[in-house]
Design a protein around this motif. Structure first.
Motif, PDB file in Angstrom:
ATOM      1  N   ASP A 124       5.122  20.329   4.111  1.00  0.00           N
ATOM      2  CA  ASP A 124       4.036  20.128   5.079  1.00  0.00           C
ATOM      3  C   ASP A 124       4.445  20.488   6.498  1.00  0.00           C
ATOM      4  OD1 ASP A 124       2.378  18.909   3.074  1.00  0.00           O
ATOM      5  OD2 ASP A 124       3.561  17.062   3.315  1.00  0.00           O
ATOM      6  N   LEU A 125       5.725  20.272   6.772  1.00  0.00           N
ATOM      7  CA  LEU A 125       6.172  20.345   8.166  1.00  0.00           C
ATOM      8  C   LEU A 125       7.505  21.076   8.246  1.00  0.00           C
ATOM      9  CD1 LEU A 125       6.136  17.416  10.694  1.00  0.00           C
ATOM     10  CD2 LEU A 125       8.211  18.767  10.395  1.00  0.00           C
ATOM     11  N   ILE A 126       7.565  22.026   9.148  1.00  0.00           N
ATOM     12  CA  ILE A 126       8.825  22.724   9.405  1.00  0.00           C
ATOM     13  C   ILE A 126       9.467  22.107  10.644  1.00  0.00           C
ATOM     14  CG2 ILE A 126       9.882  24.924  10.027  1.00  0.00           C
ATOM     15  CD1 ILE A 126       8.840  24.841   7.157  1.00  0.00           C
ATOM     16  N   ASP A 127      10.686  21.648  10.463  1.00  0.00           N
ATOM     17  CA  ASP A 127      11.418  21.065  11.589  1.00  0.00           C
ATOM     18  C   ASP A 127      12.549  22.014  11.970  1.00  0.00           C
ATOM     19  OD1 ASP A 127      12.417  19.298  13.501  1.00  0.00           O
ATOM     20  OD2 ASP A 127      13.794  18.401  12.039  1.00  0.00           O
ATOM     21  N   ILE A 128      12.523  22.484  13.199  1.00  0.00           N
ATOM     22  CA  ILE A 128      13.482  23.513  13.643  1.00  0.00           C
ATOM     23  C   ILE A 128      14.644  22.871  14.394  1.00  0.00           C
ATOM     24  CG2 ILE A 128      13.750  25.635  14.982  1.00  0.00           C
ATOM     25  CD1 ILE A 128      10.640  25.934  14.704  1.00  0.00           C
ATOM     26  N   ALA A 129      15.825  22.914  13.793  1.00  0.00           N
ATOM     27  CA  ALA A 129      17.017  22.331  14.410  1.00  0.00           C
ATOM     28  C   ALA A 129      18.126  23.374  14.486  1.00  0.00           C
ATOM     29  CB  ALA A 129      17.469  21.112  13.608  1.00  0.00           C
ATOM     30  N   MET A 131       0.849  -1.205   0.000  1.00  0.00           N
ATOM     31  CA  MET A 131       0.000   0.000   0.000  1.00  0.00           C
ATOM     32  C   MET A 131       0.880   1.249   0.000  1.00  0.00           C
ATOM     33  SD  MET A 131      -2.717   1.291   2.889  1.00  0.00           S
ATOM     34  CE  MET A 131      -1.364   1.898   3.890  1.00  0.00           C
ATOM     35  N   ALA A 132       0.622   2.122  -0.926  1.00  0.00           N
ATOM     36  CA  ALA A 132       1.438   3.343  -0.996  1.00  0.00           C
ATOM     37  C   ALA A 132       1.211   4.190   0.247  1.00  0.00           C
ATOM     38  CB  ALA A 132       1.079   4.141  -2.244  1.00  0.00           C
ATOM     39  N   LYS A 133       2.282   4.750   0.753  1.00  0.00           N
ATOM     40  CA  LYS A 133       2.181   5.575   1.948  1.00  0.00           C
ATOM     41  C   LYS A 133       1.906   7.026   1.559  1.00  0.00           C
ATOM     42  CE  LYS A 133       5.028   2.660   4.840  1.00  0.00           C
ATOM     43  NZ  LYS A 133       5.906   2.653   6.000  1.00  0.00           N
ATOM     44  N   LYS A 134       1.285   7.749   2.493  1.00  0.00           N
ATOM     45  CA  LYS A 134       1.089   9.187   2.267  1.00  0.00           C
ATOM     46  C   LYS A 134       2.417   9.900   2.525  1.00  0.00           C
ATOM     47  CE  LYS A 134      -3.669   8.968   3.948  1.00  0.00           C
ATOM     48  NZ  LYS A 134      -4.558   9.411   5.031  1.00  0.00           N
ATOM     49  N   LYS A 135       2.680  10.901   1.727  1.00  0.00           N
ATOM     50  CA  LYS A 135       3.932  11.627   1.866  1.00  0.00           C
ATOM     51  C   LYS A 135       3.798  12.741   2.895  1.00  0.00           C
ATOM     52  CE  LYS A 135       5.610   9.287  -1.587  1.00  0.00           C
ATOM     53  NZ  LYS A 135       6.492   8.134  -1.265  1.00  0.00           N
ATOM     54  N   LEU A 136       4.804  12.906   3.702  1.00  0.00           N
ATOM     55  CA  LEU A 136       4.860  14.040   4.629  1.00  0.00           C
ATOM     56  C   LEU A 136       6.127  14.809   4.279  1.00  0.00           C
ATOM     57  CD1 LEU A 136       3.506  15.277   7.224  1.00  0.00           C
ATOM     58  CD2 LEU A 136       5.352  14.136   8.475  1.00  0.00           C
ATOM     59  N   ASN A 137       5.948  15.947   3.637  1.00  0.00           N
ATOM     60  CA  ASN A 137       7.098  16.684   3.119  1.00  0.00           C
ATOM     61  C   ASN A 137       7.756  17.555   4.185  1.00  0.00           C
ATOM     62  OD1 ASN A 137       6.838  15.569   0.584  1.00  0.00           O
ATOM     63  ND2 ASN A 137       5.357  17.139  -0.066  1.00  0.00           N
ATOM     64  N   ILE A 138       9.037  17.297   4.395  1.00  0.00           N
ATOM     65  CA  ILE A 138       9.761  17.939   5.491  1.00  0.00           C
ATOM     66  C   ILE A 138      10.592  19.107   4.985  1.00  0.00           C
ATOM     67  CG2 ILE A 138      11.473  17.576   7.307  1.00  0.00           C
ATOM     68  CD1 ILE A 138       9.014  15.815   7.652  1.00  0.00           C
ATOM     69  N   GLY A 139      10.505  20.214   5.706  1.00  0.00           N
ATOM     70  CA  GLY A 139      11.417  21.333   5.495  1.00  0.00           C
ATOM     71  C   GLY A 139      12.217  21.547   6.769  1.00  0.00           C
ATOM     72  N   LEU A 140      13.496  21.295   6.670  1.00  0.00           N
ATOM     73  CA  LEU A 140      14.352  21.362   7.860  1.00  0.00           C
ATOM     74  C   LEU A 140      15.050  22.710   7.933  1.00  0.00           C
ATOM     75  CD1 LEU A 140      16.066  19.944  10.183  1.00  0.00           C
ATOM     76  CD2 LEU A 140      17.673  19.334   8.361  1.00  0.00           C
ATOM     77  N   VAL A 141      15.110  23.268   9.132  1.00  0.00           N
ATOM     78  CA  VAL A 141      15.885  24.487   9.343  1.00  0.00           C
ATOM     79  C   VAL A 141      17.078  24.149  10.230  1.00  0.00           C
ATOM     80  CG1 VAL A 141      15.870  26.879  10.115  1.00  0.00           C
ATOM     81  CG2 VAL A 141      13.758  25.823   9.241  1.00  0.00           C
ATOM     82  N   GLY A 142      18.284  24.347   9.700  1.00  0.00           N
ATOM     83  CA  GLY A 142      19.482  24.084  10.507  1.00  0.00           C
ATOM     84  C   GLY A 142      20.183  22.834  10.039  1.00  0.00           C
ATOM     85  N   GLY A 143      21.485  22.917   9.887  1.00  0.00           N
ATOM     86  CA  GLY A 143      22.239  21.779   9.362  1.00  0.00           C
ATOM     87  C   GLY A 143      23.370  21.366  10.279  1.00  0.00           C
ATOM     88  N   GLY A 144      23.164  21.508  11.554  1.00  0.00           N
ATOM     89  CA  GLY A 144      24.209  21.139  12.511  1.00  0.00           C
ATOM     90  C   GLY A 144      23.977  19.733  13.057  1.00  0.00           C
TER      91      GLY A 144
END
Lengths: 380, 380, 380, 380
Positions: free
Chosen positions: D76-81, D1-14
């Motif tokens: 879809d989602l902002i991840d703050i790192a 079954m194909a999964k739903k995509k959750l598109n991630i936008g990451l802030v920070g590359g440490g």
């Protein structure tokens, strides 16, 4: 109530003379027995050393010849703490003189020597015991109790090691006061009779008889100076000794001892794996017992470290309060306590000479296998 | 050479009476001192118990009133091993009678009581010592030696706990023979004076003076039956006590003691973090010392577990051979050995009453802060 | 800079298929290599399982016959993660097809099988490697580095065990998907080829060649149901296997593996004792290394526990920050990283098929000795 | 079954950007969720670093301004790192843009900052979570399960520490890329917000709300060079922070964090003592859980070391086989798995912003008490 006196005559004033003397002195402070040891006399080859030892430990008198102890009416028990090559002669003579006999381990330098010692004490019908003290480390006594009630179920594996590192330097001589253990004439063997003997005695007690063994020994440093003569001579003892064993109960075992395991001072370790659980113990933290109980809730199962300092642990109701550990010397005190109990009872205190002979049968088979390269059956 | 006799009069025949008696008996077997303790007399409130105790331990005589010991010419030293509420009266009277005085810890139930005791022994100019025995655990003595030569560098943190679990049940009474430590009238305080006092004494010795503290105490079980009267009464001791401290040397510390830490029997732990290294120790494996040396090769750096059983470890040349551990009781023997040495020397054996008074100043500040909710400066 | 693609064709979708796939996927995120693995295709006997596996792990395609992978031009490397009885056929065919080959351990079910595999990859001159992953546990790689610079000095003892407990129940069948390791036809041997092979590969790498062995094997549960047929059949694998060994460097060793050590899940342990120091490691805490350095100040000497999580530890500069441990799966990632490096370099990544053949020579000798009851020389 | 995509936008590359990216990549290989994260874009201040990071981790694209991510429809989602001083601005803007938000801990530099963040996500009604990853270490999750079924009974004590040693050298600067945690403007506080925050989040989850605290902080090195300006400036963060706490459930607690505990890299430890048992855990062996069950047979009672690698341990059925440990990074993977589950369910994945705000209330109270010298009530 006044206690009955048990007059001790000690032979040997070295390391083991000290541990035994301390045990005789301490036992009645902590254990209630009908009998109380009295430090009557000590004999060592040097009259001066005997007198000093007597003064330090509170012996009433001293002798420079152990034969004098046998002649004395005021001695009930001869305790042999002198090097291995003296055990047989003293023990046999003491038995013939009607004395009770305690003997430091190993009983003989070989099983044939030990057989004569067993014959002597049994002919004389005198109480006798060998100082395999580790049976009385509370953790080990507790293992025995656990096995007796079947806590581990069918046994699959036994595993023991005794690792030391004190002879690695080529400068350690052979044959001196502190180094007679490197002299094959005095010691009989190297680590096999010195260290493996401890492992074997415990194993026989806990896991029953050994059927057969295959072994390897090694002498890493081939020549050493003799402490007295100064001559460089071949080293005839085994520096290291390892063997595989099959027990009568079907379990498979590994044993190993060495004085070349850097970082280990006196690391006697043992582990037993059974169907229902496992136990493990080591001498460097002798007041702890590791126990895995397969019957626990699976998710929360784990090896427990039992701090053997509670009143319901073997011997521990006699000491301090929970959390406060005892040490090495206490195993000897416990052994004396059990010996004193046995005098008032019907059962001899184990290991008797006969019990300890079994260990010599195993060490004989180990040394034989190391030579033959084959599995050797254990006599007994 | 014959040793000089030091005649001991012991007050109290409980747990501490046993550890002290054992130490007096054993010390001369293992340590060379000009003086040798002689077990002269023991006093407990019950004549029967005193006689039994004397018989068991080899005291020449017994008394049912400690005052009788002070009157006797054949007693050199009064050793106080009775409950806390008796310390001041006996110690002061003994000093005034010209006896040397040893006192079980804590010195007083409060610093003001302790100050009077210090005044008495100093006015009488009699040798005196308090049984903070953990200073003489070889691992802790070694820490002191390491700190004295700067091995840890500047100290940042001190951390100590003393965790027990023996009063969790609401059925444990207060005020009885084994449970007087739950009675504030007898004990003075709960874990603060009983357990934290040990942690504080060690800390002051190792890390210097404490400037100020902020504390919290808790009494989890508010009412208990009295062991004698049977009446249910309010519990006035602290079941748990924790505090933060600032030391004069700038380090920050945490201390905690409780009798409600399930699974810990007598887990006294301490850790010190310095610029160059750290050490950690605990009472459940008292023969080990953990040490981190930052100066090691980075890739191979790690916490070492030092098995404190070698001849070059403090006190250990007197015992067995490497790998063979000693236990709790030995710390008392070492303390007596040091006291005997001090009699022949110029320096008193620490901690003296004056030294131990500092601990009472800290415990007073802890209890005051627990009430005030504020940081309290430590007197001294 | 764009990386070169290395197209992977995996055979087998079980436990090892997962660890390999994860390694191929992860390696380029953490390691810089000229080559980057691409998950091209997976083959398992069941088309459905192959497709599911491909979908889960991101393989581009799937096959139900591994022969198809060999025919495909877009596959550079065949990775064999299927049961032991398939290794030889697949590896030989893959080599003949000109593919690089990685093979799960043990290489063959016997040395003769392995010899044919070595011949095939060497005739085809294709890069090849066997997944003895424990060489790439950072702690073990560090031991190798320590030995290479002589930190332990002359080696006296090597000691290894691999203890499990998952087949103790008589209800475990033989021959099924998760239980093919109990079927001698598929597995070749029991714990000898499964667990001891790991111990031996590491030992040969760290301590050099083994000259001869004496061994004992045991099958505790004699009969088990077959997972497919349901028939109760004789169990032909060894449940436990132990041996003594002499290494070319003169050291004496003990090895043991079993699936009957209650409480141990996958406890691979090893210890090496040398003149200057010792090291010890175990798989249950694979991120720690125990090290005893005899060169330390005697009073402060002890076993160090090195937490292998620093940037100067092997492979660890690629992961997180000090104190944060990696796990089992990372050893596979490291092995792939080294294989990729080797493709760009001149040295093959060890262990090659030829290296791994040595382990099969030892396991052959172990099984032969267990039958003959004699010491057996190791071929090679 | 194909999964739903959750598109991630990451802030920070440490460091944290790496742990989060790894978690997003790995989760669907090991966990079954309706949603699958897709690495869509990463933003860092440097376009070059963003591109390199994207290339390494497989992000589809990169940005040099996080605001761009908010504008993109395919996120879809902002991840703050990114560092602490950026959390509030980004999180609030992301919520206002209708994005889901994940934020590295601590939520805000202060509770007031965090309150605004909570308000924003709740006003926007977007799924949100804070990366207190230690809740998902399987051992800690198991503690939570044990507490929920009352295995420990009434709780008496909670004890947590987080010890590091990486800033002891005076040469460590403040304010740079790897050292922004020493800059109070960026970090908000020192170890209080960095390390104690972890301890507090776990404690609130396991043991409930904290009523009040008394604290001490210390800055051992008063001045450091700034990494960018090179100027020597006053250090305004706390190097060490300790506090006593009273929980609503009546338990008494100690907390401590420092970067001056030589020998400890990231030693987060916690222990809980209850009437029926105790548990203890530490981050240096995160795959083990210590458990004392008072209900066991008294004679065999002890602390168990549970090796958390079995299929019935939390999350562990997804990994390897018993005995094979996972590491630090897996806690992040578990957290993503739970977040993905929550998207398909009704319960948000904890800790939400609102949950994490509670930790900021406690750290605020700690810092306030360190200044006031008094007990401070915790808001909330």
């Amino acid at each position: 109530m006044a206690k009955k006196k048990l007059n001790i005559g000690l032979v040997g004033g070295g390391f083991m003379g000290r541990t035994h003397s301390n045990a005789f002195r301490q036992v009645s402070r902590f254990f209630d027995n009908e009998y109380e040891p009295v430090l009557k006399a000590v004999a060592t080859r040097s009259a001066k050393r005997a007198a000093d030892f007597a003064s330090n430990w509170g012996y009433d008198s001293s002798e420079s010849d152990w034969r004098r102890l046998l002649e004395r009416k005021d001695i009930d028990l001869i305790d042999i703490a002198s090097p291995n090559d003296t055990h047989a002669e003293i023990a046999i003579a003491a038995a013939q003189a009607g004395k009770m006999v305690m003997c430091e381990k190993p009983l003989g330098r070989s099983a044939s020597e030990a057989e004569r010692m067993v014959a002597a004490v049994e002919a004389a019908n005198v109480p006798n015991m060998v100082w395999y003290n580790y049976r009385r480390v509370p953790a080990i006594t507790l293992i025995k109790q656990m096995l007796d009630v079947g806590r581990l179920g069918r046994i699959f594996h036994y595993r023991a090691k005794f690792l030391q590192d004190w002879t690695i330097s080529a400068d350690v001589p052979q044959g001196g006061t502190g180094t007679w253990r490197l002299d094959a004439n005095i010691a009989g063997s190297g680590v096999t009779g010195d260290l493996l003997a401890h492992c074997i005695d415990t194993a026989l007690w806990l896991n029953g008889a050994i059927d057969s063994v295959t072994a390897a020994t090694e002498t890493f440093i081939k020549q050493r100076q003799h402490a007295h003569s100064g001559k460089v001579e071949e080293v005839k003892i085994d520096d290291a000794s390892a063997f595989l064993a099959r027990f009568e109960n079907g379990s498979l075992a590994t044993f190993e001892a060495t004085r070349y395991a850097r970082g280990h001072k006196a690391l006697y370790t043992l582990e037993i794996n059974g169907e229902r659980g496992s136990v493990a113990w080591d001498l460097h933290d002798l007041h702890r017992l590791a126990y895995f109980d397969h019957g626990e809730d699976g998710q929360l199962r784990g090896w427990r470290s039992i701090h053997i300092t509670d009143g319901d642990h073997p011997y521990m109701d006699r000491w301090w309060v929970p959390g406060l550990q005892i040490g090495y010397e206490h195993s000897f005190i416990h052994q004396v306590a059990d010996f004193l109990s046995s005098l008032a009872g019907e059962q001899p205190a184990a290991p008797t000479f006969r019990d300890a002979l079994q260990t010599d049968y195993v060490t004989d088979a180990v040394l034989a296998s190391a030579k033959s390269g084959r599995w050797e059956a254990v006599k007994g």
